[in-house]
Design a protein around this motif. Structure first.
Motif, PDB file in Angstrom:
ATOM      1  N   SER A 191       0.808  -1.232   0.000  1.00  0.00           N
ATOM      2  CA  SER A 191       0.000   0.000   0.000  1.00  0.00           C
ATOM      3  C   SER A 191       0.829   1.264   0.000  1.00  0.00           C
ATOM      4  CB  SER A 191      -0.936   0.008   1.211  1.00  0.00           C
ATOM      5  OG  SER A 191      -0.193   0.195   2.404  1.00  0.00           O
ATOM      6  N   THR A 192       2.118   1.157   0.132  1.00  0.00           N
ATOM      7  CA  THR A 192       2.930   2.375   0.227  1.00  0.00           C
ATOM      8  C   THR A 192       2.921   3.168  -1.081  1.00  0.00           C
ATOM      9  OG1 THR A 192       5.115   3.263   0.711  1.00  0.00           O
ATOM     10  CG2 THR A 192       5.046   1.150  -0.449  1.00  0.00           C
ATOM     11  N   ASP A 193       2.875   4.487  -0.945  1.00  0.00           N
ATOM     12  CA  ASP A 193       2.951   5.340  -2.132  1.00  0.00           C
ATOM     13  C   ASP A 193       4.286   6.078  -2.188  1.00  0.00           C
ATOM     14  OD1 ASP A 193       2.576   6.978  -0.012  1.00  0.00           O
ATOM     15  OD2 ASP A 193       0.804   8.010  -0.792  1.00  0.00           O
ATOM     16  N   GLU A 194       5.239   5.604  -1.364  1.00  0.00           N
ATOM     17  CA  GLU A 194       6.576   6.208  -1.371  1.00  0.00           C
ATOM     18  C   GLU A 194       7.485   5.348  -2.239  1.00  0.00           C
ATOM     19  OE1 GLU A 194       8.161   7.215   2.461  1.00  0.00           O
ATOM     20  OE2 GLU A 194       6.152   7.515   3.306  1.00  0.00           O
ATOM     21  N   PRO A 195       8.030   5.902  -3.317  1.00  0.00           N
ATOM     22  CA  PRO A 195       8.868   5.120  -4.247  1.00  0.00           C
ATOM     23  C   PRO A 195      10.021   4.398  -3.578  1.00  0.00           C
ATOM     24  CG  PRO A 195       8.308   7.248  -5.196  1.00  0.00           C
ATOM     25  CD  PRO A 195       7.845   7.291  -3.777  1.00  0.00           C
ATOM     26  N   LYS A 196      10.683   5.052  -2.608  1.00  0.00           N
ATOM     27  CA  LYS A 196      11.834   4.412  -1.955  1.00  0.00           C
ATOM     28  C   LYS A 196      11.416   3.169  -1.194  1.00  0.00           C
ATOM     29  CE  LYS A 196      14.961   8.367  -1.551  1.00  0.00           C
ATOM     30  NZ  LYS A 196      15.720   9.241  -0.639  1.00  0.00           N
ATOM     31  N   LYS A 197      10.288   3.264  -0.501  1.00  0.00           N
ATOM     32  CA  LYS A 197       9.802   2.104   0.247  1.00  0.00           C
ATOM     33  C   LYS A 197       9.410   0.986  -0.708  1.00  0.00           C
ATOM     34  CE  LYS A 197       7.962   4.209   4.479  1.00  0.00           C
ATOM     35  NZ  LYS A 197       6.734   4.397   5.286  1.00  0.00           N
ATOM     36  N   MET A 198       8.745   1.374  -1.787  1.00  0.00           N
ATOM     37  CA  MET A 198       8.313   0.373  -2.761  1.00  0.00           C
ATOM     38  C   MET A 198       9.524  -0.333  -3.372  1.00  0.00           C
ATOM     39  SD  MET A 198       5.697  -1.067  -4.167  1.00  0.00           S
ATOM     40  CE  MET A 198       4.270   0.028  -4.045  1.00  0.00           C
TER      41      MET A 198
END
Length: 215
Positions: free
Chosen positions: A161-168
């Protein structure tokens, strides 16, 4: 045979007017149609609605279809806004397109994926389906965050569900991808889980963004 997309829109508006706003019928203008509208005639042929003057009444024969039409639309809204992160007017427009495709069990699978939500993103009720009643009766849930699992439990990754590119990117580099099986080994001080032959540790915030289907 399914009713047409335009007829579904009429049923949806009629259900909201009658069931949620307490009206006994809806004006033609409320439904956005004229007396000679083809979709309205389709619903009359199926005995789903009755037209008296400039007002349209929902017949008992049309209630199940109207109810399911509203359910499909609100599930589509949740899918667009919760999973695809398409919000606002764009999300609603996409949900309007998608809802007409959620027949023949597709809606049930999406409902299970979303963990049988009871309200749409706007807070309106989602009429429950048989899958919701079965899940409630058996105490089953569909998709949950990794933080909801206990050590030793297994699951299949449903979505991130993350919308942060780094986390993804971090999750994907770890092999945390939809459809991948995992085993949760530990929940404190960090969440440690195994994917394939590799073991990974993430903090609670990141674990909350990994959604799994219990197996």
């Amino acid at each position: 045979m399914n009713v047409s997309a335009k007829a579904e829109e009429i049923l949806e508006a009629l259900w909201i007017a009658v069931e949620e706003q307490g009206e006994n019928a809806a004006h033609l203008s409320t439904l956005g149609v004229g007396p000679d509208d083809e979709a309205l005639a389709e619903l009359q042929r199926r005995t789903f609605v009755e037209v008296r003057g400039d007002r349209v009444y929902l017949r008992k024969e049309g209630r199940p279809e109207a109810r399911m039409t509203v359910r499909r639309h609100r599930l589509a809204e949740r899918l667009m806004m919760d999973i695809f992160d398409v919000k606002g007017g764009a999300g609603n427009a996409k949900a309007c397109e998608l809802e007409h495709l959620l027949h023949e069990g597709v809606g049930t699978k999406i409902c299970t994926l979303l963990n049988h939500p009871t309200t749409c993103p706007h807070g309106n009720p989602i009429p429950p389906g048989k899958c919701c009643e079965d899940a409630k009766r058996h105490g089953e849930v569909g998709v949950v965050a990794l933080t909801e699992l206990k050590p030793g439990q297994t699951g299949e990754i449903a979505y991130l569900s993350t919308d942060e590119p780094k986390k993804m990117q971090k999750l994907m580099s770890m092999g945390v991808l939809p459809g991948t099986a995992l085993v949760l080994n530990q929940t404190f001080p960090s969440y440690i889980f195994k994917v394939g032959h590799s073991q990974f540790a993430v903090d609670q915030d990141l674990a909350r963004e990994i959604f799994v289907r219990k197996t």
